[in-house]
Design a protein around this motif. Structure first.
Motif, PDB file in Angstrom:
ATOM      1  N   ARG A   4     -69.903-144.244 109.007  1.00 22.70           N
ATOM      2  CA  ARG A   4     -70.156-145.525 109.673  1.00 22.70           C
ATOM      3  C   ARG A   4     -71.640-145.859 109.598  1.00 22.70           C
ATOM      4  O   ARG A   4     -72.496-144.983 109.641  1.00 22.70           O
ATOM      5  CB  ARG A   4     -69.711-145.457 111.125  1.00 22.70           C
ATOM      6  CG  ARG A   4     -68.219-145.350 111.256  1.00 22.70           C
ATOM      7  CD  ARG A   4     -67.806-145.673 112.686  1.00 22.70           C
ATOM      8  NE  ARG A   4     -66.398-145.882 112.775  1.00 22.70           N
ATOM      9  CZ  ARG A   4     -65.498-144.956 113.036  1.00 22.70           C
ATOM     10  NH1 ARG A   4     -65.872-143.715 113.249  1.00 22.70           N
ATOM     11  NH2 ARG A   4     -64.217-145.254 113.109  1.00 22.70           N
ATOM     12  N   LYS A   5     -71.895-147.126 109.540  1.00 23.87           N
ATOM     13  CA  LYS A   5     -73.266-147.606 109.508  1.00 23.87           C
ATOM     14  C   LYS A   5     -73.872-147.484 110.904  1.00 23.87           C
ATOM     15  O   LYS A   5     -73.253-147.846 111.892  1.00 23.87           O
ATOM     16  CB  LYS A   5     -73.283-149.071 109.059  1.00 23.87           C
ATOM     17  CG  LYS A   5     -74.658-149.621 108.897  1.00 23.87           C
ATOM     18  CD  LYS A   5     -74.610-151.060 108.385  1.00 23.87           C
ATOM     19  CE  LYS A   5     -76.005-151.610 108.291  1.00 23.87           C
ATOM     20  NZ  LYS A   5     -76.035-152.979 107.836  1.00 23.87           N
ATOM     21  N   ASN A   6     -75.090-146.957 110.973  1.00 25.36           N
ATOM     22  CA  ASN A   6     -75.815-146.858 112.236  1.00 25.36           C
ATOM     23  C   ASN A   6     -76.435-148.227 112.531  1.00 25.36           C
ATOM     24  O   ASN A   6     -77.277-148.701 111.774  1.00 25.36           O
ATOM     25  CB  ASN A   6     -76.905-145.790 112.131  1.00 25.36           C
ATOM     26  CG  ASN A   6     -77.677-145.613 113.414  1.00 25.36           C
ATOM     27  OD1 ASN A   6     -77.630-146.450 114.306  1.00 25.36           O
ATOM     28  ND2 ASN A   6     -78.401-144.513 113.492  1.00 25.36           N
ATOM     29  N   PRO A   7     -76.048-148.870 113.613  1.00 27.37           N
ATOM     30  CA  PRO A   7     -76.560-150.217 113.895  1.00 27.37           C
ATOM     31  C   PRO A   7     -78.064-150.239 114.190  1.00 27.37           C
ATOM     32  O   PRO A   7     -78.702-151.276 114.072  1.00 27.37           O
ATOM     33  CB  PRO A   7     -75.764-150.665 115.117  1.00 27.37           C
ATOM     34  CG  PRO A   7     -75.239-149.418 115.730  1.00 27.37           C
ATOM     35  CD  PRO A   7     -75.115-148.409 114.631  1.00 27.37           C
ATOM     36  N   ASP A   8     -78.633-149.109 114.542  1.00 30.25           N
ATOM     37  CA  ASP A   8     -80.063-149.045 114.838  1.00 30.25           C
ATOM     38  C   ASP A   8     -80.910-148.637 113.630  1.00 30.25           C
ATOM     39  O   ASP A   8     -82.128-148.566 113.738  1.00 30.25           O
ATOM     40  CB  ASP A   8     -80.324-148.055 115.982  1.00 30.25           C
ATOM     41  CG  ASP A   8     -79.666-148.515 117.280  1.00 30.25           C
ATOM     42  OD1 ASP A   8     -79.623-149.727 117.529  1.00 30.25           O
ATOM     43  OD2 ASP A   8     -79.189-147.637 118.026  1.00 30.25           O
ATOM     44  N   TYR A   9     -80.270-148.386 112.494  1.00 30.39           N
ATOM     45  CA  TYR A   9     -80.997-147.933 111.314  1.00 30.39           C
ATOM     46  C   TYR A   9     -81.769-149.083 110.679  1.00 30.39           C
ATOM     47  O   TYR A   9     -81.261-150.188 110.520  1.00 30.39           O
ATOM     48  CB  TYR A   9     -80.042-147.342 110.275  1.00 30.39           C
ATOM     49  CG  TYR A   9     -80.730-147.011 108.978  1.00 30.39           C
ATOM     50  CD1 TYR A   9     -81.492-145.861 108.844  1.00 30.39           C
ATOM     51  CD2 TYR A   9     -80.651-147.876 107.892  1.00 30.39           C
ATOM     52  CE1 TYR A   9     -82.134-145.566 107.662  1.00 30.39           C
ATOM     53  CE2 TYR A   9     -81.298-147.591 106.703  1.00 30.39           C
ATOM     54  CZ  TYR A   9     -82.041-146.438 106.597  1.00 30.39           C
ATOM     55  OH  TYR A   9     -82.687-146.152 105.430  1.00 30.39           O
TER      56      TYR A   9
END
Length: 121
Positions: A4-9
């Motif tokens: 999953r994509k890290n939304p804070d990245y």
């Protein structure tokens, strides 16, 4: 396997600082709104041979105008710039110059002219 994509990245934002600074190199911006003055301080400041007036700041192939000498020496916020990914800063070595200082009409740094005597500056 699910990734999953890290939304804070956020991808690292890098700027290049070359020439007459104590610690030249590629810098990763520490914060979203890091400024040119903060970067110069982080790089240890200019060397004694730096010619801040001749500095070149390039962004996206375009040269940005500004007075880096005013920015660094006076911390003039009007000359400060928020840095962006890919910015490139080059601070050249001072050309052959003479510094006129003290009780004179026009103190400052002047280009050295071979054969010129003291009164010429």
């Amino acid at each position: 396997l699910i990734v999953r994509k890290n939304p804070d990245y956020e991808a690292q934002r890098k700027v290049t600082l070359k020439g007459e600074v104590k610690l030249p190199g590629v810098y990763v911006l520490d914060k979203k709104n890091e400024t040119l003055l903060e970067l110069l301080k982080r790089a240890g400041g200019p060397t004694s041979e730096a010619y801040l007036y001749g500095a070149v700041f390039t962004r996206g192939g375009q040269r940005l105008r500004g007075d880096m000498e005013k920015l660094y020496k006076n911390e003039d916020e009007d000359e400060n710039v928020m840095l962006k990914d890919g910015d490139d800063i080059f601070i050249p070595k001072a050309p052959n110059t003479v510094i006129v200082d003290g009780w004179v009409n026009a103190p400052g740094m002047f280009k050295y002219v071979q054969g010129e005597d003291v009164k010429g500056y």
